[in-house]
Design a protein around this motif. Structure first.
Motif, PDB file in Angstrom:
ATOM      1  N   ALA A 154      18.554  16.010  61.764  1.00 51.36           N
ATOM      2  CA  ALA A 154      19.373  15.828  60.565  1.00 51.36           C
ATOM      3  C   ALA A 154      20.831  15.966  60.969  1.00 51.36           C
ATOM      4  O   ALA A 154      21.408  17.055  60.877  1.00 51.36           O
ATOM      5  N   PRO A 155      21.466  14.894  61.419  1.00 47.07           N
ATOM      6  CA  PRO A 155      22.871  14.970  61.839  1.00 47.07           C
ATOM      7  C   PRO A 155      23.777  15.315  60.656  1.00 47.07           C
ATOM      8  O   PRO A 155      23.594  14.817  59.545  1.00 47.07           O
ATOM      9  N   LEU A 156      24.738  16.158  60.906  1.00 45.56           N
ATOM     10  CA  LEU A 156      25.731  16.515  59.898  1.00 45.56           C
ATOM     11  C   LEU A 156      27.125  16.295  60.468  1.00 45.56           C
ATOM     12  O   LEU A 156      27.383  16.642  61.639  1.00 45.56           O
ATOM     13  N   ALA A 157      27.999  15.707  59.664  1.00 43.18           N
ATOM     14  CA  ALA A 157      29.392  15.477  60.055  1.00 43.18           C
ATOM     15  C   ALA A 157      29.502  14.650  61.338  1.00 43.18           C
ATOM     16  O   ALA A 157      30.515  14.723  62.036  1.00 43.18           O
ATOM     17  N   GLY A 158      28.464  13.903  61.654  1.00 42.84           N
ATOM     18  CA  GLY A 158      28.515  13.031  62.822  1.00 42.84           C
ATOM     19  C   GLY A 158      28.515  13.744  64.151  1.00 42.84           C
ATOM     20  O   GLY A 158      28.943  13.179  65.165  1.00 42.84           O
ATOM     21  N   ARG A 159      28.034  14.990  64.191  1.00 40.17           N
ATOM     22  CA  ARG A 159      28.044  15.744  65.451  1.00 40.17           C
ATOM     23  C   ARG A 159      26.947  16.789  65.434  1.00 40.17           C
ATOM     24  O   ARG A 159      26.316  17.040  64.415  1.00 40.17           O
ATOM     25  N   ARG A 160      26.718  17.384  66.618  1.00 41.57           N
ATOM     26  CA  ARG A 160      25.800  18.520  66.733  1.00 41.57           C
ATOM     27  C   ARG A 160      26.601  19.815  66.566  1.00 41.57           C
ATOM     28  O   ARG A 160      27.814  19.845  66.796  1.00 41.57           O
ATOM     29  N   PRO A 161      25.927  20.917  66.207  1.00 41.00           N
ATOM     30  CA  PRO A 161      26.647  22.176  65.997  1.00 41.00           C
ATOM     31  C   PRO A 161      27.045  22.860  67.295  1.00 41.00           C
ATOM     32  O   PRO A 161      26.382  22.727  68.328  1.00 41.00           O
ATOM     33  N   THR A 162      28.130  23.612  67.215  1.00 41.42           N
ATOM     34  CA  THR A 162      28.597  24.443  68.326  1.00 41.42           C
ATOM     35  C   THR A 162      28.246  25.901  68.031  1.00 41.42           C
ATOM     36  O   THR A 162      27.743  26.237  66.956  1.00 41.42           O
ATOM     37  N   SER A 163      28.558  26.773  68.968  1.00 41.59           N
ATOM     38  CA  SER A 163      28.323  28.197  68.746  1.00 41.59           C
ATOM     39  C   SER A 163      29.180  28.722  67.599  1.00 41.59           C
ATOM     40  O   SER A 163      28.777  29.655  66.887  1.00 41.59           O
ATOM     41  N   ALA A 164      30.361  28.135  67.393  1.00 42.03           N
ATOM     42  CA  ALA A 164      31.189  28.539  66.251  1.00 42.03           C
ATOM     43  C   ALA A 164      30.511  28.171  64.936  1.00 42.03           C
ATOM     44  O   ALA A 164      30.574  28.930  63.959  1.00 42.03           O
ATOM     45  N   ASP A 165      29.855  27.027  64.887  1.00 40.34           N
ATOM     46  CA  ASP A 165      29.096  26.653  63.690  1.00 40.34           C
ATOM     47  C   ASP A 165      27.942  27.634  63.453  1.00 40.34           C
ATOM     48  O   ASP A 165      27.655  28.007  62.312  1.00 40.34           O
ATOM     49  N   LEU A 166      27.288  28.035  64.520  1.00 43.15           N
ATOM     50  CA  LEU A 166      26.198  28.997  64.392  1.00 43.15           C
ATOM     51  C   LEU A 166      26.714  30.322  63.859  1.00 43.15           C
ATOM     52  O   LEU A 166      26.110  30.921  62.947  1.00 43.15           O
ATOM     53  N   ASP A 167      27.811  30.792  64.408  1.00 43.83           N
ATOM     54  CA  ASP A 167      28.398  32.053  63.962  1.00 43.83           C
ATOM     55  C   ASP A 167      28.705  31.990  62.470  1.00 43.83           C
ATOM     56  O   ASP A 167      28.429  32.928  61.713  1.00 43.83           O
ATOM     57  N   TYR A 168      29.275  30.877  62.035  1.00 42.89           N
ATOM     58  CA  TYR A 168      29.619  30.741  60.621  1.00 42.89           C
ATOM     59  C   TYR A 168      28.363  30.645  59.759  1.00 42.89           C
ATOM     60  O   TYR A 168      28.302  31.211  58.669  1.00 42.89           O
ATOM     61  N   HIS A 169      27.366  29.933  60.234  1.00 47.22           N
ATOM     62  CA  HIS A 169      26.105  29.814  59.505  1.00 47.22           C
ATOM     63  C   HIS A 169      25.517  31.192  59.217  1.00 47.22           C
ATOM     64  O   HIS A 169      25.031  31.458  58.103  1.00 47.22           O
ATOM     65  N   LEU A 170      25.559  32.088  60.187  1.00 49.08           N
ATOM     66  CA  LEU A 170      25.020  33.435  59.982  1.00 49.08           C
ATOM     67  C   LEU A 170      25.751  34.167  58.866  1.00 49.08           C
ATOM     68  O   LEU A 170      25.157  34.994  58.161  1.00 49.08           O
ATOM     69  N   SER A 171      27.044  33.856  58.675  1.00 51.38           N
ATOM     70  CA  SER A 171      27.810  34.516  57.611  1.00 51.38           C
ATOM     71  C   SER A 171      27.450  33.994  56.229  1.00 51.38           C
ATOM     72  O   SER A 171      27.876  34.567  55.223  1.00 51.38           O
ATOM     73  N   THR A 172      26.670  32.921  56.152  1.00 49.66           N
ATOM     74  CA  THR A 172      26.252  32.368  54.865  1.00 49.66           C
ATOM     75  C   THR A 172      24.804  32.741  54.519  1.00 49.66           C
ATOM     76  O   THR A 172      24.247  32.208  53.559  1.00 49.66           O
ATOM     77  N   LEU A 173      24.209  33.626  55.294  1.00 50.22           N
ATOM     78  CA  LEU A 173      22.847  34.099  55.030  1.00 50.22           C
ATOM     79  C   LEU A 173      22.932  35.494  54.421  1.00 50.22           C
ATOM     80  O   LEU A 173      23.661  36.348  54.927  1.00 50.22           O
ATOM     81  N   PHE A 174      22.173  35.724  53.356  1.00 50.81           N
ATOM     82  CA  PHE A 174      22.349  36.950  52.586  1.00 50.81           C
ATOM     83  C   PHE A 174      21.035  37.679  52.300  1.00 50.81           C
ATOM     84  O   PHE A 174      20.704  37.958  51.150  1.00 50.81           O
ATOM     85  N   PRO A 175      20.250  38.015  53.312  1.00 53.08           N
ATOM     86  CA  PRO A 175      19.042  38.799  53.052  1.00 53.08           C
ATOM     87  C   PRO A 175      19.416  40.206  52.599  1.00 53.08           C
ATOM     88  O   PRO A 175      20.550  40.664  52.830  1.00 53.08           O
ATOM     89  N   PRO A 176      18.509  40.924  51.956  1.00 54.71           N
ATOM     90  CA  PRO A 176      18.844  42.270  51.471  1.00 54.71           C
ATOM     91  C   PRO A 176      19.169  43.266  52.590  1.00 54.71           C
ATOM     92  O   PRO A 176      19.881  44.240  52.361  1.00 54.71           O
ATOM     93  N   VAL A 177      18.641  43.022  53.787  1.00 51.00           N
ATOM     94  CA  VAL A 177      19.038  43.798  54.966  1.00 51.00           C
ATOM     95  C   VAL A 177      19.435  42.769  56.022  1.00 51.00           C
ATOM     96  O   VAL A 177      18.594  41.995  56.482  1.00 51.00           O
ATOM     97  N   ARG A 178      20.710  42.771  56.400  1.00 52.39           N
ATOM     98  CA  ARG A 178      21.198  41.742  57.329  1.00 52.39           C
ATOM     99  C   ARG A 178      21.579  42.391  58.657  1.00 52.39           C
ATOM    100  O   ARG A 178      22.403  43.307  58.686  1.00 52.39           O
ATOM    101  N   PRO A 179      20.993  41.920  59.766  1.00 52.45           N
ATOM    102  CA  PRO A 179      21.375  42.461  61.075  1.00 52.45           C
ATOM    103  C   PRO A 179      22.667  41.814  61.569  1.00 52.45           C
ATOM    104  O   PRO A 179      22.732  40.596  61.733  1.00 52.45           O
ATOM    105  N   ARG A 180      23.655  42.627  61.828  1.00 58.21           N
ATOM    106  CA  ARG A 180      24.931  42.124  62.353  1.00 58.21           C
ATOM    107  C   ARG A 180      25.376  42.957  63.554  1.00 58.21           C
ATOM    108  O   ARG A 180      26.543  43.300  63.692  1.00 58.21           O
ATOM    109  N   GLY A 181      24.428  43.277  64.399  1.00 55.86           N
ATOM    110  CA  GLY A 181      24.667  44.266  65.443  1.00 55.86           C
ATOM    111  C   GLY A 181      24.280  45.627  64.894  1.00 55.86           C
ATOM    112  O   GLY A 181      23.636  46.427  65.558  1.00 55.86           O
TER     113      GLY A 181
END
Length: 423
Positions: free
Chosen positions: A273-300
């Motif tokens: 499922a291509p998005l924005a005409g490119r593949r994701p980078t590690s910066a995209d992954l880092d940001y994606h994690l900030s948009t996940l909101f489980p009741p207990v979130r591991p962040r280190g």
């Protein structure tokens, strides 16, 4: 209690294996049990006109005039204008609470000069959900939630809820599975104990924790709990890769384009499922994690995200029992035994709260265990909460009574009062 960005500065595209390894590696980091960070959100109220939301320029002007807070808390704003104080990691819960109380006093005084007050409760009892924060992230979030069928819950969560978040160290690696599992198992009981959101848009909603009700109505691939196995870091990696991408940022322009539909992050990596005409980078992954909101979130470390915001003396007591039940070995063992029968009862806890016999029994046992572990400086607050729990009551009950007698605006204004200011 810090979490390093994953792959910061690397622009190369990720493989699925690399993404999984990066997430798992940074999910939990060894840290000394006992350190605590607290984050507290509050609704900003115009005391002369509580029906209106405070305009964004007014909020910004107040914060710009503030000096650095004495407890070093960071000030941010949620989409609906809720203000959040995020305290730095402290060596113990007593220090963390004292610092946040000091910073809250300074913040309240600054808002009071503008005729505004801060209401500590889990859900806005009066005003309709409305976004005032113009950040492009939040506009994109609204559009994404609408596209996956939870528009109303998404807007309500973003603009009308407020929480108390307790951040705890992950502890030693050999204990991570049990520790993360207990943090989840405690969730329904502490939702019921902290419940302080029985109202919305001027009426009773029929739920003790309307805030948790809203979170339950959201996309559970993004906001649902982890399952609690022996490998929480690996489970978090699987969860994150299966969760849908919310938005795609452009690092140059600063734009944030919503993803309208469910596109698992793994599908973006593989090109399914291509998005924005490119593949994701590690910066995209880092940001994606900030948009996940489980009741207990591991962040280190562990973010405990399921507690309602509540007025004094309740939020310090809630922070103290949460840290005690997870950090004190004896209290943790007792809490694990007490909550086993109600593990996973998130909806029951939000709906019935301590009126549910199983949750009430578990809550009484947990408060009794916590009383033996909390520091002396916070024992009076915890004793008051234990007495409340013994009666089967929660912090929101008094606000509901106020609303029934004087309306939702009265309940909103009551939640702005500190103990010293209360009549």
């Amino acid at each position: 209690m810090t979490s390093a960005p994953i792959g910061e500065g690397q622009a190369s595209c990720l493989t699925l294996a690399e993404a999984s390894a990066r997430i798992a590696t940074h999910a939990l980091q060894p840290g000394p049990v006992g350190r605590v960070g607290i984050e507290l959100e509050a609704h900003v109220v115009d005391t002369g006109n509580p029906d209106r939301r405070v305009p964004w320029p007014t909020l910004q002007a107040i914060v710009r005039r503030l000096p650095v807070l004495p407890g070093a808390s960071r000030i941010t704003f949620e989409p609906g204008g809720q203000v959040e104080l995020s305290g730095p990691p402290a060596p113990d819960i007593t220090t963390a609470v004292a610092a946040l109380r000091t910073d809250s006093t300074v913040l309240r005084a600054a808002f009071a000069e503008a005729g505004l007050a801060l209401a500590l409760m889990g859900r806005d009892p009066l005003r309709a959900p409305q976004r005032v924060n113009p950040a492009v992230r939040y506009a994109a979030m609204e559009q994404h939630f609408a596209s996956v069928g939870c528009a109303a819950a998404g807007t309500a969560m973003m603009t009308s809820t407020a929480s108390l978040q307790v951040n705890l160290e992950a502890g030693p690696p050999q204990a991570w599975g049990r520790r993360v599992a207990l943090a989840h198992q405690l969730g329904p009981v502490l939702v019921a104990v902290s419940a302080c959101s029985p109202l919305a848009t001027g009426r009773a909603v029929g739920w003790r924790s309307g805030r948790q009700q809203v979170w339950g109505d959201l996309d559970q691939a993004r906001c649902g709990p982890l399952l609690g196995g022996d490998d929480p870091a690996g489970e978090w990696a699987n969860y994150a890769l299966a969760a849908p991408v919310m938005l795609v940022r452009d690092a140059v322009s600063g734009s944030a384009d919503p993803v309208c539909g469910r596109v698992p992050f793994a599908d973006w990596i593989t090109g399914a499922a291509p998005l924005a005409g490119r593949r994701p980078t590690s910066a995209d992954l880092d940001y994606h994690l900030s948009t996940l909101f489980p009741p207990v979130r591991p962040r280190g470390y562990l973010e405990i995200r399921y507690l309602d915001a509540a007025p004094e003396p309740w939020w310090p007591a809630l922070a103290a029992i949460t840290s005690a039940l997870l950090d004190d070995p004896l209290a943790a063992d007792r809490a694990a035994a007490a909550t086993e029968a109600v593990a996973g009862a998130w909806s029951r806890a939000a709906h019935l709260g301590l009126a549910d016999p199983g949750l009430h029994a578990a809550a009484r046992s947990c408060l009794d265990a916590a009383l033996g572990a909390v520091p002396a400086a916070l024992r009076p607050e915890v004793e008051a909460l234990a007495e409340l729990v013994d009666r089967g009551a929660s912090p929101g009950d008094a606000l509901l009574r106020t609303a029934l007698e004087g309306g939702a605006a009265a309940a909103l204004l009551t939640a702005t009062r500190t103990p010293e200011a209360a009549p």
